[in-house]
Design an enzyme around this catalytic site. Structure first.
Site, PDB file in Angstrom:
ATOM      1  N   ASP A 269       0.962  -1.194  -0.055  1.00 31.03           N
ATOM      2  CA  ASP A 269      -0.285  -0.178  -0.184  1.00 31.03           C
ATOM      3  C   ASP A 269       1.659   1.233  -0.080  1.00 31.03           C
ATOM      4  OD1 ASP A 269      -1.890   1.200   0.099  1.00 31.03           O
ATOM      5  OD2 ASP A 269      -3.196   0.263   1.809  1.00 31.03           O
ATOM      6  N   GLU A 621     -17.409  10.175   5.190  1.00 27.08           N
ATOM      7  CA  GLU A 621     -16.697   8.669   4.984  1.00 27.08           C
ATOM      8  C   GLU A 621     -15.511   8.737   4.252  1.00 27.08           C
ATOM      9  OE1 GLU A 621     -19.246   5.279   6.066  1.00 27.08           O
ATOM     10  OE2 GLU A 621     -20.577   6.182   4.282  1.00 27.08           O
TER      11      GLU A 621
END
Length: 878
Positions: A269, A621
């Protein structure tokens, strides 16, 4: 020092130039040789400096070898993302609500076709930039264990079986079935045990029990590797058992490569290699951290600090060998060879896919089908469908016209999005629909200025200059300023890199008071560019803002305007843009909340029915964002309740005594509480993609029968949840939760009714290690055609530590009124196994309880129960 600076003289940006020397000596260019032999031949020709550079996501060209630049970073969560126009499907959590394997396979095919079309065009344009490659960092298959996680919207829900089976179809569709070449490469992520909190992810450690690891956190990854044959995988930010996931030999070597036989490549990542040292403190220096990652099995890094460029130093210090680097590089180049990047175009069957295949009419229809299937009817007291021709409808709420509430995150650019209000006017008739915004998403943050504030609309004039000079090259009439121009021309004939636009018209506020205005521009200003805007409102001082893209985080004070009355005033907004790309453009306000609410009540005065569009959006979110307002923290939520401003709006609407339909748009569970109990009907529409508004209106009208099912538990309140940082599965998800949810996993209503009968296991008793086949008859007992989602749940009563029940099969079946079909479920040996305390998947002797129905047992869903016995005991291989 940046990548290009450190590699000056070692490599150059390459054109399609073959390496010098006879072709026969260049095994890597021979399409008839084995892929592994070709990859090894290419890697052995590189210097160690070149090798290190090739192990970053932004791999430069090597001109002398004919290696073109390539960036491994591309996104395709629910359509090709961040590369301009593309088909935008419902957000992943909404796709999961379809419970439709065939649809996921078709979505993967569309993404691969559009990705290839973009890649082919980019190669012709010598565009080797990010988001134009063929290695897609999707799907996100982390288990959505807690509804507070902001990135849960990117997942396929809380169940390992549903997640794994849907993701496998997506991967298979995306990678294709050609015997020699991959159409694209899928990358399941984030491996492993990763689901927030976002603010802690760079240093967070998880010590899961062996049972939870095997039963919950690993099965979807195993299925996508073993069954889905995913060619790539992304390791996570967090640590597991004290070691960073991207340097974790148990995860990457013992489990992934040895147990599951994975032969592809692993990417980190973004920034996770740096986290090994700075976040988890597993090593003292980045050179050691990069070396530890490579030796553990991470082959390429998404690096913000050029960590992989420290590998030559790591070799010199003895932290790893150059041979360790070669192993990683051979995996990387084997993947590129399988994609056809070193072969003549005529050998590669996908090299001729034209850009015209991108966002085709057929692809848009598939996105519409997905949106229709994703909508979940949570509640209906008989009000829906709204099929009376004389019904007057008040459409109220902040998501009724919100573009971001359609898109979700990690999205492409929808060039013709269908917002809910527009669709409601189309489906029901504009003369039968009244509209008001009613509330912001949250009182503390601005929201797009609604179209009701612009009587008569706005005229937008575009110029191909950054100073409004030259002729007007395009003119458009718009209802609001809330658009996405990422990677596209703002209008036909307008240069997306250098343009200016002037919106002009009248602005009218709902009531006297103080208002704050601002132009929000996101994701569209690159280094070296600039943006300037000016807001002019009659009777108020102008507000002008100018900044370079390097200063884009500069605090922009909003324009404060006091209105003595609600009469329309002249309005102009000017935007000048100079950057490689544009992005999201939204003109926002913070209006007196009471004024918005009063306007909504007035709009509802003549209505027969109120449809309230409420919920969340991907600016609230999502992934690691600098946001702290009540109920939200850094991308996550601290409360699962609907934000207060919207609860107050629903209170006022329900107090009118008129029937209220709630249309909830969100990426996760939202507890509606008393507002939900008072509502006549509730739809969960997620972030439904480019055609989402049309699908919602069709379901409300009844021309589409709702058929979605919840892929997550909708808890009644945050109080029912364990601490967010607790990764133990006890009292989490439907498989272990011991409370009463607001709506259960698998729940979803229809406008018709279904019945189940004749449940028949093939065998009353099976030997441990064998499978089982189960059949059931499903009948449509109602008056409308519809899709039923038959769900098979398995339970092993009395066995300590096992889930209360687990989904082990599902099938979407279309039935005409009165029609019946036999549905067959095939349970593989692993479907009958559960993890023991040591994490061993084991089939044990005992009574296995079956339930097949339209939802879980004891939830009111139709269904039928049964059982069979297992004899013996068998541990399955890891």
């Amino acid at each position: 020092m940046g990548l290009r600076a450190r590699l000056a003289g070692a490599s150059a940006l390459a054109l399609a130039v073959l390496a010098a020397g006879p072709a026969a000596a260049q095994a890597y260019r021979n399409p008839d040789l084995p892929v592994d032999q070709r990859a090894a031949d290419l890697v052995r020709r590189m210097t160690i400096t070149e090798k290190a550079a090739q192990m970053q996501n932004e791999a430069p060209g090597i001109e002398r070898l004919g290696v073109l630049p390539y960036d491994y970073w591309n996104e395709a969560l629910h359509g090709v993302a961040r590369a301009g126009e593309a088909t935008v499907f419902p957000q992943a959590i909404g796709m999961a609500a379809t419970f439709d394997r065939d649809l996921f396979y078709a979505e993967g095919q569309v993404i691969a076709t559009e990705g290839r079309a973009k890649y082919n065009q980019a190669q012709r344009d010598r565009n080797y930039g990010r988001y134009y490659g063929l290695t897609f960092w999707s799907p996100n298959i982390n288990i959505f264990r807690d509804p507070r996680w902001g990135r849960g919207q990117e997942t396929l829900g809380e169940d390992p079986y549903l997640t794994g089976t849907l993701a496998t179809e997506f991967i298979t569709g995306l990678q294709g079935d050609d015997p020699h070449y991959l159409k694209a490469i899928a990358t399941p992520k984030h491996y492993a045990v990763h689901s927030g909190p976002e603010p802690l992810r760079h240093g967070f450690n998880v010590d899961p029990s062996e049972r939870d690891l095997a039963e919950t956190y690993l099965p979807a990854f195993r299925r996508t590797i073993v069954d889905g044959k995913a060619e790539s995988l992304m390791c996570a930010y967090n640590a597991v058992f004290g070691t960073a996931a991207c340097a974790n030999s148990r995860l990457l070597q013992d489990i992934l490569r040895k147990d599951w036989g994975f032969a592809g490549f692993v990417t980190s990542d973004c920034g996770a290699i740096d986290d090994i040292t700075t976040g988890h403190h597993n090593t003292a220096t980045n050179a050691e951290g990069a070396a530890l990652a490579v030796k553990a099995g991470t082959d390429t890094g998404c690096d913000f600090k050029d960590e992989m460029l420290d590998l030559p130093e790591a070799v010199e210090e003895g932290y790893l060998s150059e041979a360790d680097m070669d192993v990683a590089l051979e995996r990387l180049f084997a993947a590129r060879i399988r994609l056809g990047m070193f072969d003549p175009p005529e050998r590669v069957p996908f090299s001729t896919i034209p850009i015209s295949e991108n966002h085709s009419a057929a692809h848009q229809q598939l996105a519409l089908r997905a949106a229709r299937e994703s909508i979940v009817l949570l509640k209906n007291d008989g009000l829906l469908p709204l099929d009376k021709t004389d019904t007057k409808i008040a459409v109220i709420g902040p998501s009724a016209t919100s573009l971001i509430a359609l898109e979700g995150n990690y999205n492409g650019t929808p060039t013709t999005p269908m917002r809910p209000l527009d669709a409601m006017e189309t489906v029901f008739g504009a003369d039968r629909v009244a509209y008001a915004q009613g509330a912001p998403f949250v009182a503390e943050l601005p929201v797009a200025v609604p179209r009701t504030a612009f009587p008569g609309g706005l005229t937008a004039n575009f110029y191909n200059s950054a100073d409004f000079s030259g002729p007007v090259v395009a003119t458009r009439t718009v209802k609001e300023i809330d658009t996405n121009w990422a990677g596209i021309d703002p209008a036909p004939g307008v240069d997306r890199k250098t343009f200016s636009v002037r919106w002009a018209g009248m602005i009218a506020v709902p009531a006297a008071g103080d208002y704050l205005f601002q132009l929000e521009t996101r994701r569209g200003c690159d280094a070296g560019g600039s943006e300037t805007y000016t807001i002019r409102i009659e009777g108020a001082s102008d507000q002008a803002f100018s900044a370079s893209c390097d200063e884009r985080e500069t605090k922009r004070a909003p324009m404060r305007v006091h209105f003595d009355d609600a009469r329309p005033r002249a309005f102009t907004l000017e935007l000048a843009h100079q950057s490689a790309r544009a992005g999201d453009i939204t003109f926002t306000w913070q209006a007196p909340v009471a004024a918005l609410r009063d306007q909504a009540i007035a709009a509802a005065a003549d209505a027969d029915t109120i449809v309230a569009f409420v919920g969340l959006n991907a600016w609230l979110e999502g992934e690691e964002m600098p946001l702290e307002v009540p109920g939200f923290d850094g991308g996550d939520r601290t409360s699962i309740a609907l934000p207060q401003a919207q609860r107050d709006l629903l209170d006022a609407l329900e107090a009118t005594g008129k029937p209220v339909v709630i249309v909830l748009q969100s990426g996760s569970a939202v507890a509606l509480g008393e507002n939900g109990r008072k509502a006549s009907a509730i739809l969960e529409a997620w972030y439904p993609g480019e055609r989402g508004g049309q699908a919602i209106a069709e379901v409300l009208r009844g021309t589409v029968n709702p058929s979605g099912r919840l892929p997550v538990t909708f808890y009644a309140s945050t109080d029912q949840l364990p601490p967010f940082t607790d990764y133990a599965m006890a009292n989490r998800t439907y498989r272990y939760f011991d409370g009463k949810p607001e709506y259960a996993f698998g729940h979803g209503l229809s406008y018709t009714q279904f019945a189940y009968s004749d449940l028949k296991p093939d065998a009353a008793s099976v030997v441990a290690g064998d499978g089982q086949t189960v059949r059931v008859t499903v009948r449509n007992t109602g008056a409308r055609a519809g899709d039923e989602v038959a769900q098979l749940y398995l339970a092993t009563p009395g066995r300590a530590g096992t889930p209360t029940r687990s989904l082990k099969g599902y099938e979407r079946v279309h039935l005409a009124p009165g029609e019946a079909k036999t549905v067959q479920f095939t349970l593989a040996p692993r479907d009958l196994a559960f993890a023991d305390a040591k994490g061993v998947m084991r089939t044990s002797a005992g009574n296995y309880q079956l339930w097949i129905g339209g939802g879980q047992p004891d939830t009111g869903a139709p269904g039928i129960g049964g059982s069979f016995r297992v004899t013996g005991d068998k541990a399955l291989p890891n």
